[in-house]
Design a protein around this motif. Structure first.
Motif, PDB file in Angstrom:
ATOM      1  N   CYS A   1     -13.987  18.879 -14.214  1.00  8.35           N
ATOM      2  CA  CYS A   1     -14.026  20.098 -13.594  1.00  8.35           C
ATOM      3  C   CYS A   1     -15.083  21.010 -14.731  1.00  8.35           C
ATOM      4  O   CYS A   1     -14.922  20.863 -15.747  1.00  8.35           O
ATOM      5  N   ASP A   2     -15.920  21.901 -13.925  1.00  7.32           N
ATOM      6  CA  ASP A   2     -16.146  22.922 -14.644  1.00  7.32           C
ATOM      7  C   ASP A   2     -15.184  24.078 -14.797  1.00  7.32           C
ATOM      8  O   ASP A   2     -14.551  24.305 -13.696  1.00  7.32           O
ATOM      9  N   VAL A   3     -15.208  24.704 -15.977  1.00  3.53           N
ATOM     10  CA  VAL A   3     -14.052  25.847 -16.214  1.00  3.53           C
ATOM     11  C   VAL A   3     -14.468  27.142 -16.715  1.00  3.53           C
ATOM     12  O   VAL A   3     -15.395  26.909 -17.453  1.00  3.53           O
ATOM     13  N   LYS A   4     -14.086  27.955 -16.066  1.00  5.38           N
ATOM     14  CA  LYS A   4     -14.391  29.518 -16.370  1.00  5.38           C
ATOM     15  C   LYS A   4     -13.112  30.412 -16.722  1.00  5.38           C
ATOM     16  O   LYS A   4     -12.439  30.344 -15.861  1.00  5.38           O
ATOM     17  N   VAL A   5     -13.312  30.785 -17.801  1.00  9.90           N
ATOM     18  CA  VAL A   5     -11.949  31.717 -18.151  1.00  9.90           C
ATOM     19  C   VAL A   5     -12.543  33.098 -17.809  1.00  9.90           C
ATOM     20  O   VAL A   5     -13.254  33.601 -18.578  1.00  9.90           O
ATOM     21  N   ILE A   6     -11.768  33.671 -16.871  1.00  3.25           N
ATOM     22  CA  ILE A   6     -12.013  35.115 -16.611  1.00  3.25           C
ATOM     23  C   ILE A   6     -11.394  36.111 -17.285  1.00  3.25           C
ATOM     24  O   ILE A   6     -11.917  37.189 -17.961  1.00  3.25           O
ATOM     25  N   THR A   7      -9.919  35.706 -17.389  1.00  9.87           N
ATOM     26  CA  THR A   7      -9.287  36.659 -18.156  1.00  9.87           C
ATOM     27  C   THR A   7      -8.164  35.775 -19.111  1.00  9.87           C
ATOM     28  O   THR A   7      -8.121  34.612 -18.588  1.00  9.87           O
ATOM     29  N   ASP A   8      -7.274  36.378 -19.765  1.00  6.15           N
ATOM     30  CA  ASP A   8      -6.237  35.585 -20.421  1.00  6.15           C
ATOM     31  C   ASP A   8      -5.344  34.935 -19.379  1.00  6.15           C
ATOM     32  O   ASP A   8      -4.695  33.779 -19.688  1.00  6.15           O
ATOM     33  N   GLU A   9      -5.268  35.519 -18.261  1.00  4.83           N
ATOM     34  CA  GLU A   9      -4.343  35.140 -17.061  1.00  4.83           C
ATOM     35  C   GLU A   9      -5.026  34.395 -15.774  1.00  4.83           C
ATOM     36  O   GLU A   9      -4.487  33.824 -15.242  1.00  4.83           O
ATOM     37  N   ILE A  10      -6.564  34.239 -15.944  1.00  2.00           N
ATOM     38  CA  ILE A  10      -7.115  33.975 -14.637  1.00  2.00           C
ATOM     39  C   ILE A  10      -8.102  32.767 -15.371  1.00  2.00           C
ATOM     40  O   ILE A  10      -9.240  33.398 -16.111  1.00  2.00           O
ATOM     41  N   THR A  11      -8.022  31.571 -14.859  1.00  2.02           N
ATOM     42  CA  THR A  11      -9.080  30.645 -15.238  1.00  2.02           C
ATOM     43  C   THR A  11      -9.432  29.968 -13.819  1.00  2.02           C
ATOM     44  O   THR A  11      -8.482  29.696 -12.945  1.00  2.02           O
ATOM     45  N   VAL A  12     -10.665  29.664 -13.461  1.00  2.00           N
ATOM     46  CA  VAL A  12     -11.220  29.234 -12.324  1.00  2.00           C
ATOM     47  C   VAL A  12     -11.642  27.885 -12.663  1.00  2.00           C
ATOM     48  O   VAL A  12     -12.395  27.681 -13.587  1.00  2.00           O
ATOM     49  N   TYR A  13     -11.840  26.938 -11.561  1.00  2.00           N
ATOM     50  CA  TYR A  13     -12.259  25.623 -11.729  1.00  2.00           C
ATOM     51  C   TYR A  13     -13.381  25.275 -10.510  1.00  2.00           C
ATOM     52  O   TYR A  13     -13.050  25.762  -9.426  1.00  2.00           O
ATOM     53  N   ARG A  14     -13.975  24.142 -10.869  1.00  2.00           N
ATOM     54  CA  ARG A  14     -15.085  23.708  -9.804  1.00  2.00           C
ATOM     55  C   ARG A  14     -15.293  22.266 -10.131  1.00  2.00           C
ATOM     56  O   ARG A  14     -15.506  21.988 -11.166  1.00  2.00           O
ATOM     57  N   TYR A  15     -14.994  21.401  -9.166  1.00  2.00           N
ATOM     58  CA  TYR A  15     -15.323  19.860  -9.473  1.00  2.00           C
ATOM     59  C   TYR A  15     -16.782  20.030  -9.794  1.00  2.00           C
ATOM     60  O   TYR A  15     -17.596  20.525  -9.242  1.00  2.00           O
TER      61      TYR A  15
END
Length: 359
Positions: A171-185
């Motif tokens: 997955c591609d990974v993006k860290v939005i905040t210390d508590e929120i991380t989002v993913y995309r295959y």
């Protein structure tokens, strides 16, 4: 309960033995079977989850094993001590990289139009993927209950720590905040990590450890001197074929297409054409030899028709030769020849033993 014979890693045997003996029962100490879609076929398959703490209780080992059943073509049984196991199958459990399972599970929520989609929290992706896969398996489960995949098994697998740490490999990974991380295959991330696997498997020190791989390379004439470039391409192709056991068709095609194997393909085609040409020449040679024999036989028949006396003489000669050969072959054995030299004077004839005695 039915009994099965299995081959599995030693640490799994230790875990199962400890569980049976109720030893070292740590709360996180678990061995559980999960039914998940196979990464290549999508068919419900059995996997063994091995989650164990070490004896010092400070380190933890995790693994997922693929469970395969090798069934004999004919009915067989196992003899274990005094016990007879009627089921002759052999169960084999081998460790598997969770990346292959993640790849097939996390691509399910992807849009069918080929777009990359949006970044989302992993929990949302897990819930959607598990629901879709479980619903799709319902139809197959109507014919065979073993094909049913439960959403609980998928959620359990995707929630494991060692699986979560492998998500970045698909997955591609993006860290939005210390508590929120989002993913995309990401198809590109998957190919990048697969190519890294190909690189490790195609290393000469690894590839040539297998006699099967070496024989395959030698069969195509790649082990000859002066073919180092072709040999390297051959190792890459074999590595891709090994990974193909766990890859969907489209991903495998893209993986192979990422390498320039045109020279290797041309070489292999030439080798195959030469083999076919040799096979084609052999039958033609036999066919050309058969008419000559037929003509010779025909000529003999014609000669016999033209000269009946010659035919009769030939047959008589053949019969005479046959009688001489039989007489020659009918030579007495050593024992018979020895009996012929025995002095039988004064001996009673054999027939006297079968006559009635005088009253």
């Amino acid at each position: 309960m039915s009994t099965h014979l299995a081959i599995l890693p030693l640490d799994i045997i230790d875990t199962l033995t400890a569980q049976l003996n109720q030893e070292n029962c740590h709360p996180d100490y678990a061995t559980r079977f999960l039914r998940l879609p196979h990464p290549r076929t999508g068919v419900a398959s059995l996997f063994l989850l091995h989650d164990q703490h070490a004896q010092d209780d400070t380190t933890k080992t995790n693994s997922i094993l693929e469970v395969q059943a090798i069934s004999p073509t004919n009915a067989r049984t196992w003899f274990i001590g005094e016990e007879v196991v009627a089921d002759g199958k052999l169960m084999v459990m081998t460790p598997m990289d969770p990346m292959f399972l993640l790849m097939s599970l996390l691509r399910v929520p992807q849009a069918r139009d080929g777009s990359k989609g949006n970044f989302r929290p992993m929990q949302d992706i897990i819930e959607e993927a598990s629901a879709k896969i479980a619903d799709a398996s319902e139809k197959d489960a109507q014919k065979d209950s073993s094909l049913k995949i439960s959403a609980d098994d998928i959620i359990t697998f995707l929630s494991l720590d060692f699986v979560q740490s492998s998500i970045k490999r698909v997955c591609d990974v993006k860290v939005i905040t210390d508590e929120i991380t989002v993913y995309r295959y990401s198809h590109d991330v998957v190919l990048e990590n697969l190519k890294a696997k190909v690189g490790r498997l195609s290393d000469p020190n690894v590839a040539e450890m297998s006699r099967t791989l070496v024989r395959s390379l030698a069969k195509d004439g790649l082990m000859d001197d002066g073919k180092e470039e072709l040999l390297e391409s051959g190792r890459i192709k074999l590595a891709c074929e090994l990974l193909s056991q766990y890859l969907p068709r489209d991903i495998l095609q893209d993986l192979i297409a990422s390498y320039d194997l045109s020279k290797l393909d041309a070489h292999v085609k030439t080798v195959r054409d030469e083999e076919l040409a040799l096979l084609a020449v052999a039958p033609d040679t036999k066919k050309r030899a058969k008419p000559a024999k037929a003509v010779t036989a025909g000529d003999k028949n014609q000669k016999r028709k033209k000269d009946p006396k010659a035919v009769a003489n030939t047959d008589a000669d053949a019969a005479g030769d046959g009688d001489k050969k039989k007489k020659k072959d009918a030579k007495s054995s050593y024992g018979v020849e020895k009996l012929k030299k025995v002095n039988v004077a004064g001996m009673s004839k054999l027939s006297t033993f079968f006559t009635k005695k005088a009253a």
